[in-house]
Design a protein around this motif. Structure first.
Motif, PDB file in Angstrom:
ATOM      1  N   LYS A   6       4.895   6.791  -0.371  1.00 10.65           N
ATOM      2  CA  LYS A   6       5.911   5.747  -0.278  1.00 10.65           C
ATOM      3  C   LYS A   6       5.251   4.383  -0.168  1.00 10.65           C
ATOM      4  CE  LYS A   6       9.692   4.135   2.704  1.00 10.65           C
ATOM      5  NZ  LYS A   6      10.460   4.401   3.955  1.00 10.65           N
ATOM      6  N   VAL A   7       5.833   3.407  -0.887  1.00 15.31           N
ATOM      7  CA  VAL A   7       5.300   2.042  -0.851  1.00 15.31           C
ATOM      8  C   VAL A   7       5.643   1.395   0.488  1.00 15.31           C
ATOM      9  CG1 VAL A   7       5.367  -0.253  -1.888  1.00 15.31           C
ATOM     10  CG2 VAL A   7       5.448   1.776  -3.349  1.00 15.31           C
ATOM     11  N   VAL A   8       4.631   0.798   1.108  1.00 14.13           N
ATOM     12  CA  VAL A   8       4.794   0.106   2.387  1.00 14.13           C
ATOM     13  C   VAL A   8       4.194  -1.275   2.248  1.00 14.13           C
ATOM     14  CG1 VAL A   8       4.166   0.096   4.824  1.00 14.13           C
ATOM     15  CG2 VAL A   8       4.683   2.265   3.676  1.00 14.13           C
ATOM     16  N   GLN A   9       4.896  -2.286   2.771  1.00 15.01           N
ATOM     17  CA  GLN A   9       4.406  -3.654   2.706  1.00 15.01           C
ATOM     18  C   GLN A   9       4.017  -4.158   4.094  1.00 15.01           C
ATOM     19  OE1 GLN A   9       6.330  -6.459  -0.098  1.00 15.01           O
ATOM     20  NE2 GLN A   9       7.984  -4.939  -0.214  1.00 15.01           N
ATOM     21  N   LEU A  10       3.058  -5.058   4.138  1.00 19.54           N
ATOM     22  CA  LEU A  10       2.649  -5.654   5.400  1.00 19.54           C
ATOM     23  C   LEU A  10       3.834  -6.315   6.096  1.00 19.54           C
ATOM     24  CD1 LEU A  10       0.523  -6.607   7.460  1.00 19.54           C
ATOM     25  CD2 LEU A  10       0.063  -8.557   5.946  1.00 19.54           C
ATOM     26  N   SER A  11       4.688  -6.960   5.335  1.00 12.33           N
ATOM     27  CA  SER A  11       5.839  -7.673   5.893  1.00 12.33           C
ATOM     28  C   SER A  11       6.822  -6.742   6.603  1.00 12.33           C
ATOM     29  CB  SER A  11       6.562  -8.457   4.794  1.00 12.33           C
ATOM     30  OG  SER A  11       6.971  -7.589   3.744  1.00 12.33           O
ATOM     31  N   ASP A  12       6.747  -5.442   6.328  1.00 14.78           N
ATOM     32  CA  ASP A  12       7.630  -4.483   6.976  1.00 14.78           C
ATOM     33  C   ASP A  12       7.372  -4.395   8.480  1.00 14.78           C
ATOM     34  OD1 ASP A  12       8.650  -3.852   4.474  1.00 14.78           O
ATOM     35  OD2 ASP A  12       7.377  -2.088   4.216  1.00 14.78           O
ATOM     36  N   PHE A  13       6.187  -4.834   8.915  1.00 10.86           N
ATOM     37  CA  PHE A  13       5.782  -4.645  10.301  1.00 10.86           C
ATOM     38  C   PHE A  13       5.958  -5.898  11.158  1.00 10.86           C
ATOM     39  CE2 PHE A  13       3.546  -1.623   7.669  1.00 10.86           C
ATOM     40  CZ  PHE A  13       3.749  -0.430   8.347  1.00 10.86           C
ATOM     41  N   VAL A  22       0.867  -1.179   0.000  1.00 10.72           N
ATOM     42  CA  VAL A  22       0.000   0.000   0.000  1.00 10.72           C
ATOM     43  C   VAL A  22       0.907   1.234   0.000  1.00 10.72           C
ATOM     44  CG1 VAL A  22      -2.016  -1.063   1.083  1.00 10.72           C
ATOM     45  CG2 VAL A  22      -0.166  -0.181   2.529  1.00 10.72           C
ATOM     46  N   PHE A  23       0.298   2.416   0.029  1.00 11.75           N
ATOM     47  CA  PHE A  23       1.061   3.659   0.025  1.00 11.75           C
ATOM     48  C   PHE A  23       0.767   4.453   1.295  1.00 11.75           C
ATOM     49  CE2 PHE A  23       0.588   2.382  -4.343  1.00 11.75           C
ATOM     50  CZ  PHE A  23       1.804   2.682  -4.936  1.00 11.75           C
ATOM     51  N   PRO A  63      -1.975   5.525  11.984  1.00 13.19           N
ATOM     52  CA  PRO A  63      -1.362   5.480  10.647  1.00 13.19           C
ATOM     53  C   PRO A  63      -2.369   5.037   9.580  1.00 13.19           C
ATOM     54  CG  PRO A  63      -0.022   4.317  12.275  1.00 13.19           C
ATOM     55  CD  PRO A  63      -1.352   4.566  12.905  1.00 13.19           C
ATOM     56  N   VAL A  64      -2.492   5.829   8.540  1.00  7.86           N
ATOM     57  CA  VAL A  64      -3.411   5.524   7.442  1.00  7.86           C
ATOM     58  C   VAL A  64      -2.608   5.205   6.186  1.00  7.86           C
ATOM     59  CG1 VAL A  64      -5.306   6.366   6.010  1.00  7.86           C
ATOM     60  CG2 VAL A  64      -5.167   7.043   8.419  1.00  7.86           C
ATOM     61  N   TYR A  65      -3.005   4.141   5.503  1.00  6.71           N
ATOM     62  CA  TYR A  65      -2.354   3.734   4.263  1.00  6.71           C
ATOM     63  C   TYR A  65      -3.418   3.628   3.177  1.00  6.71           C
ATOM     64  CZ  TYR A  65       1.369   2.722   7.535  1.00  6.71           C
ATOM     65  OH  TYR A  65       2.313   2.843   8.523  1.00  6.71           O
ATOM     66  N   TYR A  66      -2.979   3.742   1.937  1.00  6.41           N
ATOM     67  CA  TYR A  66      -3.928   3.865   0.834  1.00  6.41           C
ATOM     68  C   TYR A  66      -3.709   2.751  -0.185  1.00  6.41           C
ATOM     69  CZ  TYR A  66      -4.400   8.338   3.109  1.00  6.41           C
ATOM     70  OH  TYR A  66      -4.598   9.313   4.061  1.00  6.41           O
TER      71      TYR A  66
END
Length: 223
Positions: A83-90, A77-78, A155-158
């Motif tokens: 910026k691109v953010v992935q679920l795995s980052d967390f 997501v963004f 935190p909101v992601y799009y």
């Protein structure tokens, strides 16, 4: 409801949450493997491309269960800066993912609960409030303006490319995922969450939060 009845209710709900996690995971992350002879299919295709047999085995007949089959499928997501953010980052902390949109009344009604939980547990649990930006009637601008005007700080992601919604087959809103610190999908909850249900589900990924809630309500006494 009197407090003395809340403890068995919460325990029962906790058991239901755990018992339903397996079925919900397969429903939202796997596809039925069609029978080439026209049958209904005999296996479930896992998100990594493997095949599990109808008894929950790994397809090789040994009946073993591969824990990796229960890892929450990744998505991208963004963030608000594009910026691109992935679920795995967390991975490393429990994660709560909520799919929502500004046109969804039940979504908006539940947001104060998420804000409250974020304020209390934001340092222990990751909250990913995923806006269904590609859904009909939604836009990035409308979502950002709504969040700003409402004073929400979570935190909101799009989901601008539909990666998250397609990964979890999100066709109705709201929908909430509960993922533990190792990345395992513990539960998927369609529809709005009440405070008590939220606490019980949160307890599956962060047991201390459920314990604290029960102490605050006077259900149990801290020694």
């Amino acid at each position: 409801m009197k407090k003395k009845f809340l403890l068995p209710l919460l325990i029962a709900a906790f058991v239901v949450v755990l018992g339903g996690s397996y079925l919900l995971y397969n429903h939202f992350s796997g596809d039925v493997d069609p029978d080439p002879n026209g049958g209904a299919g005999t296996g479930i295709t896992d998100p990594n491309g493997g095949n599990t047999d109808s008894n929950g085995g790994n397809g090789d007949g040994d009946g073993d269960i591969n824990p990796d089959d229960y890892i929450a499928p990744n998505f991208a997501v963004f963030d608000g800066d594009g910026k691109v953010v992935q679920l795995s980052d967390f991975k490393g902390k429990p994660v709560v993912v909520n799919f929502w949109a500004t046109w969804c009344p039940n979504c908006k009604a539940a947001l104060p609960t998420f804000q409250k939980q974020y304020e209390e547990l934001g340092d222990k649990v990751h909250f990913l409030m995923v806006n269904m930006t590609t859904s009909q009637g939604e836009s990035l601008e409308a979502a950002q303006e709504f969040v700003k005007n409402s004073g929400y700080t979570f935190p909101v992601y799009y989901d601008e490319q539909g990666s998250a919604s397609s990964t979890y087959a999100v066709t109705t809103l709201p929908r909430t995922l509960f993922i533990d610190s190792d990345g395992y999908l513990m539960n998927v909850v369609p529809g709005p969450l009440g405070q008590e249900e939220f606490e019980v589900n949160l307890g599956t990924i962060h047991p201390q939060s459920l314990l604290q809630y029960m102490i605050e309500q006077g259900i149990i006494t801290k020694n």
